[in-house]
Structures are given as structure tokens and as C-alpha cells.
Design an enzyme around this catalytic site. Structure first.
Site, short mmCIF file in Angstrom:
data_model
loop_
_atom_site.label_atom_id
_atom_site.label_comp_id
_atom_site.label_asym_id
_atom_site.label_seq_id
_atom_site.Cartn_x
_atom_site.Cartn_y
_atom_site.Cartn_z
N SER A 199 45.90 44.16 36.07
CA SER A 199 45.43 42.98 36.77
C SER A 199 46.11 42.83 38.14
O SER A 199 46.02 43.75 38.96
CB SER A 199 45.64 41.75 35.87
OG SER A 199 45.00 40.63 36.38
N ASP A 229 34.37 41.19 32.85
CA ASP A 229 35.52 40.89 33.70
C ASP A 229 35.00 40.68 35.12
O ASP A 229 34.30 41.54 35.65
CB ASP A 229 36.48 42.09 33.65
CG ASP A 229 37.73 41.90 34.50
OD1 ASP A 229 37.84 40.86 35.17
OD2 ASP A 229 38.58 42.81 34.49
N HIS A 259 38.74 40.72 30.62
CA HIS A 259 39.96 40.75 31.42
C HIS A 259 41.20 40.36 30.60
O HIS A 259 41.18 39.37 29.89
CB HIS A 259 39.85 39.84 32.65
CG HIS A 259 40.94 40.10 33.63
ND1 HIS A 259 40.91 41.18 34.49
CD2 HIS A 259 42.13 39.50 33.84
CE1 HIS A 259 42.02 41.20 35.20
NE2 HIS A 259 42.79 40.20 34.82
#
Ligand SMILES: *[C@@H]1O[C@H](CO)[C@@H](O)[C@H](O)[C@H]1NC(C)=O
Ligand SMILES: *[C@@H]1O[C@H](CO)[C@@H](O)[C@H](O)[C@H]1NC(C)=O
Length: 399
Positions: free
Chosen positions: A189, A343, A373
Site C-alpha cells: 500500500s 481495490d 485492498h
């Protein structure tokens, strides 16, 4: 029916409505996933409420609640864990206990959390580092970095870069028994964003002689220019990371001034002077056909020059690695990219895969059809363990 049971029934229905989340058909463990989402949603609502009352910044509350999951530095039967500083940046170091004749691989890990949250001490990152060290027989450095809203870009980038530069010195690698030809950078991320950014930066740093063998980017955030790509549109409300939360994270990386967040959310933040950059994130030309289905490209609306002057960071390649030109991408090391179908950041990863492949970089792309995500960090889900195994196996074969 008595009054008490009526109240109970109503409370039960309300709770069920709160917990119930519509999920795609291919979700493997829908009930567990709903619990995960309920947990995240509850933190978000609480932090929003506290902010609304004017008591604390949203991200500060969020981070305080998350840090309840921090674990102390403890070795186990297989891995020695210590804490130290690299260039004044606190890092956790994971070294396998078993004897090794040869020098080991080195993995430099950067945690996620939208540049605002998390640390190497979070249980999920501590476990991931432990498992990577043990199963790969590698030395893992899990770095910290200063966070927003106290610190803004480029502090996060700079902290990670300074720690990495410290690690990539002959003496330091030798001290930890790491083979200088087998060092990689990895992150998820916002950590994937930082991993991509520091890997690019190293290419231009004449002081660092040791080259990275690989970079591994787990659902990375890679561009700030277009928050309306198909994945943003399709997953705007998807559990864990909504489009509005993403705009909040991105803007907090640069400033606490919420006008940037508003402009980003409405995709109207890039001034006309910078519209030449859109070609680097043009999903119409960079996404594989199947991800474009049902979407018509229009380039983002024109934003004010004032925002870009005040917060130039969001147009900086160190914040948005997709803005690098091909001549730079060409020199990048072998790359592993994980993208998840559900995501908002999916297309960032997909576009980077296309651009790296076009530039001739060796890329392994792992697209997870039922992923969302942050999934790697939700260790209560079996999909998380499946992805961790795939990730570690890739490292075993390529690092
Ligand atoms: C240590 O390694 C052994 C053998 O691989 C394994 O069975 C055990 O679960 C590991 N211990 C920890 C704490 O991970
Ligand atoms: C994006 O790509 C499409 C298709 O390749 C092209 O028609 C369009 O002009 C491009 N737009 C920008 C802003 O680069």
C-alpha cells in the site's frame, strides 16, 4: 411479545444492518470478511466522530486505536528480533537463528497505512517479517518512518530512503551476514508507494554502490493525478479502503489543508500547466482491455494552479512513481506486483506493470481476482495466508 424482546429484536436488526456488507460472489469467507469490515468501519466512524467534535485529528485517533495491536520486540525459537536505528530511523531487525554457511538474502520492508498510520510494531507486520525471515532464511529489516499529520511529504520518503541507504552499505550488510547481491525492497500500500519511490531514487544516487536485486510492490499507490480510473469508480465504496478515505490519505501526505482533499476527491486538482503528465497515468492506453470494459476515458478536470504551488508534492515523482519517464523505468530491477480486483488502487499497479513491461523490465504480476485492498494484513482470512505464501515463494525464486 414483551417490550424487552421487542427492543432486543430491534437492536439485533440494527446490529445486523451495521455488520452486513454486500460482497462479490467470489468472496471466499464472506462472514469473516464482514467482521473485518465492521472492525475497520467502527474505527473510521469513531475517528470521524472524535474529529467532528474537534477533539483530535482523524488520523491521530485512527492510529492510536490501531496501535493497540502493537507487539513488543520478542525473539522466538526461530528468529532473533531486535530494534535499532539506521540513520536515526528506528527499525526492527529479524535474523534467523539457524546457522547459515552462506550469506543471506536481505529484505527491506516498508509498512503501509496511507503515510499516516501503522508501524513495524503492528502485529501483522511483525508476523509477516518473522515469517519472511524464517521461511526465506533472510534478514528482514522492517523500517519505521515519521507519519502524517505531524509530518508531510517528503519526510516519509526521506526517512525510508535514509534508512535504506544506511542498510545498503558494505559494512552494515556484512554485520548482518547479508549478501550484497541479494537485497530487495518490499512494501504494501503506502509502503509499496515508498518502495517504488526509493527504488527509483537509488538509480540516481551515485553514493550507493550496492544495487537492489528486486522490488516487490503489494497493492501499491503509485499516482495522484487521476482518482477516477475504472478501479476508483468500481470500488469507490468497497470495504476497508473507499475512494473518500484514499483521497484523505493522499492529501494528508502533502497537507492537512482539506481543500486539497476536496479537489482530489472531485478529481480536479491538477493544473493545466501539468496536464502533460496525464500521459503517464492514461488508463485508456495503459490498462489491459478487460479492466477498461464499460468505462470511457476522459482526462481529469482542470484544477487551480494555487493548490499545486502550495503543495507541489502531489506532482512529485517521489510521491507518484508513475510519473517517472521511460528512460528511468528502464533501469529498474526485477519487479513483483500484486494487484487486487476490489481495490481503488488496482489500476495504479496495473499501469505500472504495463509501463515497466514496455520499458523492458522483468515483471511478475500477481492479480488476485478475489482480493481487496489490505487483504495481506488480515491474517484471520485464509486468502491472506495464500497471498503471503505466493509472495514468499516469489522471493525464494527471484531474490
Ligand atoms: C519454528 O520453525 C519450526 C520448523 O519449521 C516450526 O514448526 C515452528 O512453528 C516455528 N516456530 C515459530 C514460532 O514460528
Ligand atoms: C489517453 O489515451 C487515449 C488513447 O490512447 C488518447 O486518445 C488520449 O488522447 C490520451 N489522453 C491523454 C490526456 O494523454
Amino acid at each position: 411479545m414483551g417490550r424487552k424482546s421487542l427492543y432486543l429484536l430491534i437492536a439485533g436488526i440494527l446490529a445486523a444492518c451495521y455488520i452486513y456488507t454486500p460482497l462479490p460472489d467470489n468472496t471466499e469467507e464472506p462472514w469473516k470478511m464482514m467482521w473485518v469490515n465492521t472492525y475497520v468501519k467502527t474505527i473510521i466512524y469513531s475517528a470521524s466522530f472524535v474529529e467532528l467534535l474537534g477533539l483530535n485529528h482523524f488520523m491521530e485517533t485512527f492510529n492510536t486505536i490501531m496501535s493497540l495491536n502493537n507487539v513488543p520486540v520478542t525473539s522466538d525459537e526461530n528468529v532473533t528480533v531486535t530494534e535499532t536505528k539506521f540513520n536515526n530511523i528506528p527499525v526492527r531487525v529479524y535474523v534467523p537463528k539457524r546457522k547459515s554457511e552462506a550469506l543471506r538474502r536481505g529484505v527491506f520492508y516498508i509498512h503501509g497505512g496511507g503515510w499516516c498510520l501503522g508501524s513495524a510494531a503492528l502485529k501483522k507486520y511483525d508476523l509477516l517479517s518473522r515469517w519472511t525471515a524464517d521461511r526465506l532464511d533472510a534478514v528482514v529489516i522492517s523500517t519505521n518512518y515519521r507519519l502524517a499529520p505531524k509530518h508531510h511529504f517528503p519526510t516519509q520518503f526521506q526517512d525510508v530512503y535514509n534508512a535504506l541507504r544506511w542498510f545498503l552499505r558494505k559494512e552494515v550488510l556484512a554485520e548482518y551476514g547479508v549478501n550484497p547481491e541479494r537485497v530487495g525492497v518490499s512494501g504494501d500500500s503506502a509502503g509499496g508507494n515508498l518502495a517504488a519511490a526509493v527504488t527509483q531514487q537509488l538509480l540516481e544516487d551515485p553514493d550507493v554502490k550496492i544495487k537492489l536485486k528486486i522490488q516487490s510492490l503489494i497493492y501499491p499507490a503509485l499516482q495522484t493525478l487521476d482518482l477516477d480510473s475504472p478501479s476508483y469508480q468500481e470500488n469507490a465504496q468497497f470495504p476497508v479502503l473507499s475512494k473518500s478515505l484514499t483521497a484523505r490519505f493522499w492529501s494528508e501526505y502533502f497537507t492537512t489543508d482539506r481543500s486539497l482533499e476536496k479537489a482530489m476527491f472531485s478529481n480536479q486538482h491538477v493544473p493545466v500547466e501539468s496536464s502533460h503528465l496525464f500521459k503517464f497515468v492514461n488508463w485508456s492506453s495503459l490498462l489491459p482491455e478487460r479492466f477498461k470494459k464499460g468505462h470511457v476515458y476522459s482526462s481529469p478536470r482542470q484544477g487551480s494552479s494555487e493548490l499545486a504551488k502550495k503543495y507541489p508534492g502531489f506532482l512529485d515523482v517521489r510521491a507518484a512513481p508513475l510519473l517517472a519517464d521511460d528512460s528511468k523505468l528502464r533501469s529498474l530491477p526485477q519487479t513483483y506486483v500484486i494487484t487486487c480486483q476490489y481495490d481503488v488502487l488496482r489500476d495504479d499497479g496495473l499501469m505500472y506493470v504495463t509501463r515497466l513491461q514496455n520499458a523492458g523490465v522483468r515483471v511478475t504480476h500477481n492479480h488476485v481476482e478475489d482480493g481487496f485492498h489490505g487483504v495481506l494484513s488480515f491474517l484471520e482470512l485464509s486468502i491472506s495466508h495464500r497471498m503471503i505464501s505466493q509472495y514468499i515463494n516469489w522471493l525464494r525464486e527471484n531474490l
